[in-house]
Design a protein around this motif. Sequence first.
Motif, PDB file in Angstrom:
ATOM      1  N   ALA A 146       0.896  -1.110   0.043  1.00 57.49           N
ATOM      2  CA  ALA A 146       0.061   0.042   0.061  1.00 57.49           C
ATOM      3  C   ALA A 146       0.903   1.299   0.069  1.00 57.49           C
ATOM      4  CB  ALA A 146      -0.820  -0.106   1.240  1.00 57.49           C
ATOM      5  N   MET A 147       1.966   1.080  -0.562  1.00 58.73           N
ATOM      6  CA  MET A 147       3.022   2.320  -0.456  1.00 58.73           C
ATOM      7  C   MET A 147       2.575   3.287  -1.553  1.00 58.73           C
ATOM      8  SD  MET A 147       6.977   1.148  -0.183  1.00 58.73           S
ATOM      9  CE  MET A 147       7.280  -0.207   1.135  1.00 58.73           C
ATOM     10  N   GLY A 148       1.838   2.775  -2.507  1.00 56.54           N
ATOM     11  CA  GLY A 148       1.167   4.221  -3.284  1.00 56.54           C
ATOM     12  C   GLY A 148       0.122   4.929  -2.770  1.00 56.54           C
ATOM     13  N   ARG A 149      -0.584   4.118  -1.873  1.00 59.53           N
ATOM     14  CA  ARG A 149      -1.925   4.870  -1.287  1.00 59.53           C
ATOM     15  C   ARG A 149      -1.075   5.949  -0.236  1.00 59.53           C
ATOM     16  NH1 ARG A 149      -5.330   0.509   1.357  1.00 59.53           N
ATOM     17  NH2 ARG A 149      -4.527  -0.693  -0.465  1.00 59.53           N
ATOM     18  N   VAL A 150      -0.481   5.375   0.577  1.00 56.30           N
ATOM     19  CA  VAL A 150       0.158   5.965   1.872  1.00 56.30           C
ATOM     20  C   VAL A 150       1.126   7.288   1.219  1.00 56.30           C
ATOM     21  CG1 VAL A 150       1.419   5.967   4.099  1.00 56.30           C
ATOM     22  CG2 VAL A 150       0.032   4.024   3.378  1.00 56.30           C
ATOM     23  N   SER A 151       1.610   6.952   0.155  1.00 54.99           N
ATOM     24  CA  SER A 151       2.568   7.910  -0.207  1.00 54.99           C
ATOM     25  C   SER A 151       1.531   9.223  -0.955  1.00 54.99           C
ATOM     26  CB  SER A 151       3.264   7.499  -1.569  1.00 54.99           C
ATOM     27  OG  SER A 151       4.285   8.597  -2.036  1.00 54.99           O
ATOM     28  N   GLY A 152       0.638   8.763  -1.483  1.00 57.46           N
ATOM     29  CA  GLY A 152      -0.429   9.785  -1.994  1.00 57.46           C
ATOM     30  C   GLY A 152      -1.212  10.416  -0.995  1.00 57.46           C
ATOM     31  N   TRP A 153      -1.361   9.948   0.332  1.00 63.13           N
ATOM     32  CA  TRP A 153      -1.845  10.835   1.342  1.00 63.13           C
ATOM     33  C   TRP A 153      -0.786  11.816   1.588  1.00 63.13           C
ATOM     34  CZ3 TRP A 153      -2.878   6.164   5.116  1.00 63.13           C
ATOM     35  CH2 TRP A 153      -3.850   5.311   4.761  1.00 63.13           C
ATOM     36  N   GLY A 154       0.475  11.662   1.666  1.00 57.87           N
ATOM     37  CA  GLY A 154       1.341  12.580   1.957  1.00 57.87           C
ATOM     38  C   GLY A 154       1.462  13.795   1.005  1.00 57.87           C
ATOM     39  N   TRP A 155       1.781  13.233  -0.192  1.00 62.89           N
ATOM     40  CA  TRP A 155       1.697  14.134  -1.366  1.00 62.89           C
ATOM     41  C   TRP A 155       0.252  14.990  -1.450  1.00 62.89           C
ATOM     42  CZ3 TRP A 155       5.813  15.787  -3.316  1.00 62.89           C
ATOM     43  CH2 TRP A 155       7.006  15.273  -3.373  1.00 62.89           C
ATOM     44  N   SER A 156      -0.649  14.422  -1.223  1.00 60.53           N
ATOM     45  CA  SER A 156      -2.249  15.358  -1.237  1.00 60.53           C
ATOM     46  C   SER A 156      -2.135  16.224  -0.121  1.00 60.53           C
ATOM     47  CB  SER A 156      -3.468  14.426  -1.183  1.00 60.53           C
ATOM     48  OG  SER A 156      -3.285  13.657  -0.006  1.00 60.53           O
ATOM     49  N   PHE A 157      -1.547  15.867   1.105  1.00 61.22           N
ATOM     50  CA  PHE A 157      -1.406  16.869   1.932  1.00 61.22           C
ATOM     51  C   PHE A 157      -0.638  18.000   1.808  1.00 61.22           C
ATOM     52  CE2 PHE A 157      -2.954  16.277   6.556  1.00 61.22           C
ATOM     53  CZ  PHE A 157      -4.027  15.336   6.380  1.00 61.22           C
TER      54      PHE A 157
END
Length: 432
Positions: A146-157
């Motif tokens: 799920a690295m894509g998902r969690v990484s996406g949370w960071g970038w969206s923030f």
Amino acid sequence: MPETRPRALANDVKFREVWAWSMYDFANSGYTTVVITAVFNAYFVAAVGGNAAWATFAWTASLSVSYLAVLLSAPLVGAWADAHAAKKRLLFAATAGCVGFTALLFFASPTTLALTIACVIVSNFFFATGENLIAAFLPELSDSRAMGRVSGWGWSFGYLGGIAALGLCIAYIFWARAQGQEANQYVPTTMLITAGFFALAALPTFIWLRERAQPQPAAVSGALRQAWARVHQTLRHAQAFRDLRRFLLCIVFYQAGIMAVIALAAIYAQQAMKFTTLQTMILIFTVNFFAAAGAFGFGYLQDRIGHMRAMALVLGGWIVMIGLAYLAEGAALFWVAAILAGICMGSAQAAGRAIVGYLAPPARIAEFFGLWGLAVKTASIFGPLTYGVVTWVFEGNHRLGILSIGVYFVIGLALLVGIDVERGRKAALADN
């Protein structure tokens, strides 16, 4: 209400900690948005550089010098952080440096050109170093699937942080203009706003983000020598990680295009499309909104369709965006290109960081994220500089400048072919 651990997170990680990690992206994106993309870059060219023929080139050259310093130091910083379990300590130092030198940009003016250039170089150096270090926490926080998902949370923030910081600056500029102030009065103050925003928004990261790594027993003494030895070993054994190596080369090219867009968006909008300062700031504000949506949503798509398909889709989108921006004669088509750029920007950043985390050996995460930073900063050296040189040589032809950086996305897409992420993951897990 007790905290729960979503399936996307590692076993000992709670959502509050991931939120605190994401808040660093929220905090530091104010620097990128206000200083590099939307406000200070155009101010540097118009006010500090006096709209001289060399001003755009001077801006891109300053950024290139900064990224060269990061390129030379990133592997050492990453290896030293791994050896001493010091990612968080180094992150604090990088944050303090960026905040301090951003605040010093308050004194930017035609009479302080040397000081201004120095502050741009040093503040951006600390920003980029912190960006590498915060990325190295990702594999500790996320389940590998799920690295894509969690990484996406960071970038969206992060993009939401850019929106918040730019929104504060726009509100202040509206007030300052109502008081009769000129740009040389209110733009320097936005540097203080940006520095303060970074410092305050980063506090949750240093309160709740944990340093899980353990010091390497062999690295208690002679840290610098042993760090360089680890870097040398990484490079010498790079053949064992051929998929990661090829993806890092891919990053060098597509990031060159992305960094040029980031560093020159406001300049292109004003010089080629004749946008006003206010129109440009609203444009960048909107781009950040779509970048946040792209980073958040694309992480889920990446986990569903696979890393390589997702990245190919993003790079194809970048190529289309360059074509639209080059062809745009009026504002409508340029707005379409800008919105597409925002979506692709957020998606590319989230996807790229997740792929590196997936392919990196777990025991040497910070070191390999140092190599990721090296690839990104290599791109950052010649991406914006290419645009600056083209516009200088061809007498301010910004359309030719934007077309020239499109080549980097084409090369990046070509390099993506042949990468097998599952083969690369097996190689990473086999590393001792």
